[in-house]
Scaffold this active site. Structure first.
Site, short mmCIF file in Angstrom:
data_model
loop_
_atom_site.label_atom_id
_atom_site.label_comp_id
_atom_site.label_asym_id
_atom_site.label_seq_id
_atom_site.Cartn_x
_atom_site.Cartn_y
_atom_site.Cartn_z
N ARG A 1 3.72 -9.74 -0.34
CA ARG A 1 3.52 -8.62 -1.26
C ARG A 1 4.63 -8.64 -2.29
NH1 ARG A 1 3.90 -2.13 0.08
NH2 ARG A 1 6.04 -2.43 -0.65
N TYR B 1 8.94 2.49 -6.46
CA TYR B 1 8.45 2.34 -5.10
C TYR B 1 8.46 0.86 -4.71
CZ TYR B 1 5.41 1.11 -1.42
OH TYR B 1 4.96 0.51 -0.27
N ASP C 1 1.07 -3.36 -4.12
CA ASP C 1 0.80 -1.97 -3.73
C ASP C 1 1.05 -1.05 -4.92
OD1 ASP C 1 0.55 0.48 -2.50
OD2 ASP C 1 1.95 0.05 -0.86
N HIS D 1 0.47 2.24 -4.73
CA HIS D 1 0.96 3.48 -4.12
C HIS D 1 0.36 4.72 -4.77
CE1 HIS D 1 4.25 5.13 -1.42
NE2 HIS D 1 3.77 4.11 -0.76
N GLU E 1 -3.52 -2.64 -3.57
CA GLU E 1 -3.52 -1.59 -2.55
C GLU E 1 -3.35 -0.21 -3.17
OE1 GLU E 1 -0.46 -2.32 0.33
OE2 GLU E 1 -0.38 -0.22 0.89
N GLU F 1 -3.84 3.57 4.19
CA GLU F 1 -2.71 3.78 5.10
C GLU F 1 -2.49 5.26 5.41
OE1 GLU F 1 0.38 1.92 2.71
OE2 GLU F 1 1.23 3.87 2.30
N ARG G 1 -7.08 0.03 5.41
CA ARG G 1 -5.69 -0.09 5.90
C ARG G 1 -5.30 0.96 6.95
NH1 ARG G 1 -1.62 -2.44 4.50
NH2 ARG G 1 -0.24 -0.73 3.89
N GLU H 1 0.07 -6.03 7.85
CA GLU H 1 1.36 -5.87 7.19
C GLU H 1 2.48 -6.00 8.21
OE1 GLU H 1 1.91 -2.00 5.44
OE2 GLU H 1 3.64 -2.63 4.28
N TRP I 1 3.86 9.97 -5.41
CA TRP I 1 4.99 9.05 -5.24
C TRP I 1 4.50 7.69 -4.72
CZ3 TRP I 1 7.00 6.68 -0.75
CH2 TRP I 1 8.10 5.82 -1.04
#
Ligand code: GCO
Ligand code: MG
Length: 403
Positions: free
Chosen positions: A148, A160, A211, A213, A237, A263, A284, A340, A403
């Protein structure tokens, strides 16, 4: 029947907070489950000790499905991260117990190995593109087949996924949330540059992931997907928040970049429309936050019908207990995609001795009966809970953002 005689909630902070449920049966067999919900650890601990533990005492530890239904339907109030994390911890501990009594690793109880080992991805990050590529090269040299990539965004103080510590990433680092600033336009410029540089440096034999986020709108994510397509990302992601599952339709209309999300999902209902409409390629959801092995298998079974594969969350705010459970699940599930893997610190590994292992980009849960992971309660007792929150994000004009 193995009768449950004790269940205790263990909170420890070997560098970061972890909540573990340990269930003990009358024959002395015990099992562990991860109940860590980053930044909200004490809520799950209290849900477990106040509301779940009293219901477990005296029950048959072998009745995993029945206990799952009992805790889910029996509460009347369904779903939500706190409830589902608590149920997950019970579920993991019960699979651990069943495996120990059977003398088999949990993956054998789930149908046996559907592959030889589990491909994992590591986290390469850096403040600059150059630092990130240098980190990615180190991962590739350690044998990682999937990496990643996250890099700092010029003009922004913190981003992030970019760690102060080159070995371990821990964003929950303050007892009240710190505030970061976010600029979508600056971000959208740097990521294609990062991927172009990565392909040039690493070639095409390694999978590259990214990612977002939850920071883009669907149309911005479509734009980024298009810009990254020439570099063949393995996945993008959390492109946009997924409360509105339909939002992913717009992204899909504009890019063939594979999409991963989930996630923060805690139930099959969070993913149902995404899966049934084939709006994502990887789900995820994790054992810890999505109701344990029992519920995650149900999500995977639905996903399999639509050729959606698994890509379990494996950040370091999930304990080694979750990592072990994920690896048993990954090894056995037909539609596995990737796992992951963020390495835990040596302090955390010492508190949670485990049988799983890493070998050149793949992992295996090991052959120990049960989950193959335990908690050293004496060591755990030496690390007191410390409140720690994830940062919050604001746009440059002060508007609160994801975030
Ligand atoms: C990931 C995640 C994490 C989360 C963390 C929050 O892909 O690994 O996005 O880095 O930020 O798990 O608790
Ligand atoms: Mg993520």
């Amino acid at each position: 029947m193995p009768k449950i005689v004790d269940a205790r909630v263990i909170i420890t902070c070997p560098g970061r907070n972890f909540v573990t449920l340990k269930i003990v049966c009358d024959d002395g067999t015990s099992g562990v489950g991860d109940a860590t919900l980053n930044g909200r650890e004490l809520s799950v601990a209290s849900y477990l000790s106040e509301h779940v533990v009293p219901c477990l005492i005296g029950r048959d530890a072998h009745r995993i499905e029945d206990l799952w239904q009992y805790l889910y339907k029996g509460a009347y109030w369904r779903r939500g991260p706190v409830t589902m994390t608590a149920i997950a911890a019970v579920d993991m501990a019960l699979w651990d117990i069943k495996g120990k009594i059977a003398g088999l690793p949990v993956y054998q109880l789930l149908g046996g190995a559907a592959r030889d080992s589990v491909m994992v991805y590591g986290h390469a990050n850096g403040v600059s593109i150059e630092d990130t590529i240098a980190a990615a090269i180190r991962y590739r040299d350690e044998g990682y087949k999937a990496i990643r990539l996250q890099c700092g965004v010029p003009g922004m103080a913190a981003t992030y996924g970019v760690s102060k510590d080159p070995e371990f990433y821990e964003p929950a680092d303050s007892d009240l949330p710190t505030e970061a600033v976010w600029s979508t336009s600056k971000y959208l410029r740097i990521v294609p540059e990062l991927f172009a540089a990565a392909r040039q440096a690493l070639g095409w034999d390694v999978h590259l992931l990214h990612d977002i986020h939850h920071r883009l709108t669907p149309i911005e994510a479509g734009r980024l997907g298009r810009d990254l397509e020439p570099y063949r990302p393995f996945w993008l992601e959390d492109a946009t928040p997924a409360e509105n599952q339909d939002a992913f339709r717009l992204i899909r209309q504009h890019t063939t970049a594979p999409l991963a999300v989930g996630e923060i999902f805690n139930s099959i209902w969070d993913a149902k429309a995404l899966i049934e409409n084939q709006l994502i390629d990887y789900v995820r959801a994790t054992v810890t936050h999505a109701g344990g092995i029992t519920h995650l298998r149900r999500i995977a079974a639905l996903a399999d019908l639509y050729q959606v594969r698994t890509g379990c969350h494996g950040a370091t705010d999930l304990s080694p207990v979750a990592m072990a459970a994920a690896l048993h699940f990954d090894l056995s599930v037909p539609n596995f995609g990737i796992q992951e893997y963020m390495r835990h610190t040596p302090e955390t590994d010492a508190v949670f001795p485990h049988a799983y292992s890493f070998d050149r980009g793949t992992m295996h849960p090991g052959e120990a009966p049960g989950l193959g992971v335990d908690i050293d309660e004496d060591l755990a007792a030496g690390y007191e809970y410390k409140r720690a929150y994830l940062p919050v994000n604001r746009l440059e004009d002060g508007t609160l953002w994801s975030w």
